[in-house]
Design a protein around this motif. Structure first.
Motif, mmCIF file in Angstrom:
data_model
loop_
_atom_site.group_PDB
_atom_site.id
_atom_site.type_symbol
_atom_site.label_atom_id
_atom_site.label_comp_id
_atom_site.label_asym_id
_atom_site.label_seq_id
_atom_site.Cartn_x
_atom_site.Cartn_y
_atom_site.Cartn_z
ATOM 1 N N ALA A 151 7.993 47.356 21.791
ATOM 2 C CA ALA A 151 9.017 46.503 22.893
ATOM 3 C C ALA A 151 8.352 45.191 22.952
ATOM 4 C CB ALA A 151 9.359 47.273 23.961
ATOM 5 N N ALA A 152 6.819 45.382 23.277
ATOM 6 C CA ALA A 152 6.205 44.087 23.784
ATOM 7 C C ALA A 152 5.999 43.270 22.396
ATOM 8 C CB ALA A 152 4.938 44.643 24.328
ATOM 9 N N LEU A 153 5.911 43.524 21.527
ATOM 10 C CA LEU A 153 5.816 42.632 20.262
ATOM 11 C C LEU A 153 7.095 42.163 19.668
ATOM 12 C CD1 LEU A 153 3.053 44.799 18.194
ATOM 13 C CD2 LEU A 153 2.772 42.440 19.645
ATOM 14 N N GLY A 154 8.158 42.687 20.393
ATOM 15 C CA GLY A 154 9.599 42.205 19.911
ATOM 16 C C GLY A 154 10.235 43.036 18.725
ATOM 17 N N VAL A 155 9.479 44.019 18.479
ATOM 18 C CA VAL A 155 10.254 45.053 17.360
ATOM 19 C C VAL A 155 11.353 45.488 18.122
ATOM 20 C CG1 VAL A 155 10.015 47.070 15.994
ATOM 21 C CG2 VAL A 155 7.906 45.455 16.396
ATOM 22 N N ALA A 156 11.519 45.909 19.261
ATOM 23 C CA ALA A 156 12.670 46.323 20.048
ATOM 24 C C ALA A 156 14.003 45.626 19.649
ATOM 25 C CB ALA A 156 12.669 46.753 21.344
ATOM 26 N N ALA A 157 13.690 44.277 19.789
ATOM 27 C CA ALA A 157 14.954 43.343 19.725
ATOM 28 C C ALA A 157 15.172 43.296 18.125
ATOM 29 C CB ALA A 157 14.629 41.713 19.993
ATOM 30 N N LEU A 158 14.124 43.421 17.284
ATOM 31 C CA LEU A 158 14.511 43.452 15.935
ATOM 32 C C LEU A 158 15.647 44.761 15.615
ATOM 33 C CD1 LEU A 158 14.253 42.722 12.802
ATOM 34 C CD2 LEU A 158 12.078 43.917 12.755
ATOM 35 N N LEU A 159 15.119 45.817 16.268
ATOM 36 C CA LEU A 159 15.946 46.961 15.846
ATOM 37 C C LEU A 159 17.366 46.916 16.518
ATOM 38 C CD1 LEU A 159 13.357 50.062 16.813
ATOM 39 C CD2 LEU A 159 14.295 49.327 14.316
ATOM 40 N N ARG A 160 17.478 46.069 17.703
ATOM 41 C CA ARG A 160 18.846 46.038 18.336
ATOM 42 C C ARG A 160 19.511 45.293 17.363
ATOM 43 N NH1 ARG A 160 17.432 43.188 22.730
ATOM 44 N NH2 ARG A 160 16.639 44.992 23.595
ATOM 45 N N THR A 161 19.040 44.268 16.497
ATOM 46 C CA THR A 161 20.051 43.429 15.818
ATOM 47 C C THR A 161 20.050 44.159 14.267
ATOM 48 O OG1 THR A 161 18.087 42.093 15.181
ATOM 49 C CG2 THR A 161 19.660 41.265 17.083
ATOM 50 N N ALA A 162 19.413 45.117 13.997
ATOM 51 C CA ALA A 162 19.311 45.764 12.619
ATOM 52 C C ALA A 162 19.816 47.245 12.932
ATOM 53 C CB ALA A 162 17.877 45.568 11.882
ATOM 54 N N PRO A 163 21.203 47.287 12.998
ATOM 55 C CA PRO A 163 21.484 48.978 13.151
ATOM 56 C C PRO A 163 21.047 49.859 11.751
ATOM 57 C CG PRO A 163 23.079 47.394 12.748
ATOM 58 C CD PRO A 163 22.096 46.688 12.846
ATOM 59 N N THR A 164 21.052 49.460 10.717
ATOM 60 C CA THR A 164 20.714 50.090 9.632
ATOM 61 C C THR A 164 19.326 50.795 9.818
ATOM 62 O OG1 THR A 164 22.101 48.769 8.087
ATOM 63 C CG2 THR A 164 20.418 50.150 7.109
ATOM 64 N N VAL A 165 18.417 49.981 10.151
ATOM 65 C CA VAL A 165 17.052 50.436 10.302
ATOM 66 C C VAL A 165 16.976 51.631 11.696
ATOM 67 C CG1 VAL A 165 14.704 49.787 11.141
ATOM 68 C CG2 VAL A 165 16.096 48.237 9.925
ATOM 69 N N PHE A 166 17.901 51.127 12.698
ATOM 70 C CA PHE A 166 17.948 52.357 13.762
ATOM 71 C C PHE A 166 18.388 53.532 12.988
ATOM 72 C CE2 PHE A 166 19.586 53.959 17.573
ATOM 73 C CZ PHE A 166 18.407 54.047 18.493
ATOM 74 N N THR A 167 19.390 53.604 12.364
ATOM 75 C CA THR A 167 20.234 54.446 11.600
ATOM 76 C C THR A 167 19.100 55.344 10.891
ATOM 77 O OG1 THR A 167 22.413 53.723 11.824
ATOM 78 C CG2 THR A 167 21.814 55.608 10.153
ATOM 79 N N LEU A 168 18.247 54.555 10.099
ATOM 80 C CA LEU A 168 17.106 55.294 9.333
ATOM 81 C C LEU A 168 16.225 56.014 10.368
ATOM 82 C CD1 LEU A 168 16.537 52.636 6.704
ATOM 83 C CD2 LEU A 168 17.720 54.934 6.149
ATOM 84 N N VAL A 169 15.963 55.566 11.352
ATOM 85 C CA VAL A 169 14.844 56.070 12.297
ATOM 86 C C VAL A 169 15.504 57.455 12.758
ATOM 87 C CG1 VAL A 169 13.857 55.941 14.511
ATOM 88 C CG2 VAL A 169 13.846 54.125 12.863
ATOM 89 N N LYS A 170 17.025 57.425 13.077
ATOM 90 C CA LYS A 170 17.325 58.604 13.841
ATOM 91 C C LYS A 170 17.548 59.568 12.559
ATOM 92 C CE LYS A 170 21.690 57.325 14.634
ATOM 93 N NZ LYS A 170 23.099 57.429 15.294
ATOM 94 N N TYR A 171 17.953 59.309 11.294
ATOM 95 C CA TYR A 171 18.001 60.586 10.382
ATOM 96 C C TYR A 171 16.502 60.793 10.125
ATOM 97 C CZ TYR A 171 23.043 59.826 9.083
ATOM 98 O OH TYR A 171 24.105 60.014 9.048
ATOM 99 N N ALA A 172 15.419 60.111 10.293
ATOM 100 C CA ALA A 172 14.140 60.530 10.008
ATOM 101 C C ALA A 172 13.609 61.429 11.219
ATOM 102 C CB ALA A 172 13.172 59.438 9.822
ATOM 103 N N GLY A 173 14.347 61.073 12.313
ATOM 104 C CA GLY A 173 13.932 62.046 13.415
ATOM 105 C C GLY A 173 14.710 63.319 13.253
ATOM 106 N N ALA A 174 15.814 63.296 12.756
ATOM 107 C CA ALA A 174 16.499 64.605 12.632
ATOM 108 C C ALA A 174 15.880 65.537 11.787
ATOM 109 C CB ALA A 174 18.058 64.142 12.078
ATOM 110 N N ALA A 175 15.426 64.596 10.617
ATOM 111 C CA ALA A 175 14.884 65.735 9.242
ATOM 112 C C ALA A 175 13.579 66.151 10.070
ATOM 113 C CB ALA A 175 14.728 64.579 8.473
ATOM 114 N N TYR A 176 12.887 65.595 10.785
ATOM 115 C CA TYR A 176 11.352 66.028 11.236
ATOM 116 C C TYR A 176 11.808 67.279 12.287
ATOM 117 C CZ TYR A 176 6.768 65.988 12.723
ATOM 118 O OH TYR A 176 5.213 66.681 13.103
ATOM 119 N N LEU A 177 12.921 67.150 12.918
ATOM 120 C CA LEU A 177 13.339 68.128 13.922
ATOM 121 C C LEU A 177 13.637 69.598 13.222
ATOM 122 C CD1 LEU A 177 15.522 66.283 16.673
ATOM 123 C CD2 LEU A 177 13.169 67.707 16.825
ATOM 124 N N VAL A 178 14.339 69.108 12.012
ATOM 125 C CA VAL A 178 14.652 70.566 11.217
ATOM 126 C C VAL A 178 13.269 71.234 10.681
ATOM 127 C CG1 VAL A 178 15.615 71.248 9.078
ATOM 128 C CG2 VAL A 178 16.879 69.679 10.563
#
Length: 203
Positions: A62-89
């Motif tokens: 967030a401090a480096l501005g990556v948070a703003a990048l993710l906010r404007t790049a929904p595809t990247v955020f979606t990939l993070v969600k799927y990676a998180g789901a896979a790791y939970l499984v």
């Protein structure tokens, strides 16, 4: 209003209230620490510290501005969600292995810490909090990154204290229930909940 670390007291109290509400809400972090706590106090506490360290990663992003990048790049955020789901499984499968989460066995403590970091880093709930709330509380201006870092460290400290308590309580319960059917049932419950959480991420 008096200032605390550059924040007006009402602002800091509001931030802590929002942070505590999120930390107390059951999620991947809590379930992972709960499962590791059944295995042993060291494993549980190291997992909690790993999760707290993951929070610092979100803060840095967030401090480096990556948070703003993710906010404007929904595809990247979606990939993070799927990676998180896979790791939970993956963690759910581990939870169903008796040798992995048997409260009468030991564990590799370093692995507990590293997995705790990953569980938090891939937790969209925490990512959303830092995307939506942290910049708002930190404000703007040249000192915003410093204020953001302070809020992130504060969140990490509260996380470490709460989840360490969860780990120790889980370990006590696990020892009381050891060699009973309820002990094995807790392992299956932890695995099942993590599968459900993974499903909610992708739906």
């Amino acid at each position: 209003m008096s200032l605390v670390a550059g924040f007006e007291l009402p602002t800091l109290v509001a931030y802590l209230a929002a942070a505590v509400a999120l930390i107390l809400a059951p999620g991947p972090d809590t379930m992972y620490v709960l499962a590791r706590g059944l295995q042993g106090p060291d494993a549980g506490v190291r997992s909690a510290l790993g999760v707290a360290t993951g929070v610092l990663g979100h803060t840095l992003a967030a401090a480096l501005g990556v948070a703003a990048l993710l906010r404007t790049a929904p595809t990247v955020f979606t990939l993070v969600k799927y990676a998180g789901a896979a790791y939970l499984v993956y963690l759910a499968v581990q939870a169903l292995r008796t040798e992995e989460f048997d409260p009468t066995t030991t564990t590799e403590n370093g692995g507990s810490f590293r997995r705790g970091v990953l569980v938090n880093a891939l937790n969209p709930k925490v990512a959303l909090f830092f995307l939506a709330f942290l910049p708002g509380f930190a404000g703007s201006g040249p000192d915003a990154p410093v204020r953001m870092a302070f809020l992130g460290v504060l969140y990490a400290v509260v996380t470490a204290i709460y989840l360490s308590s969860v780990a120790l309580a889980s370990n006590r319960a696990g020892r009381l229930l050891a060699r009973t059917r309820l002990s094995q049932g807790l392992q299956y419950l932890a695995g099942g909940v993590m599968v459900v959480l993974a499903a909610t991420l992708v739906l």
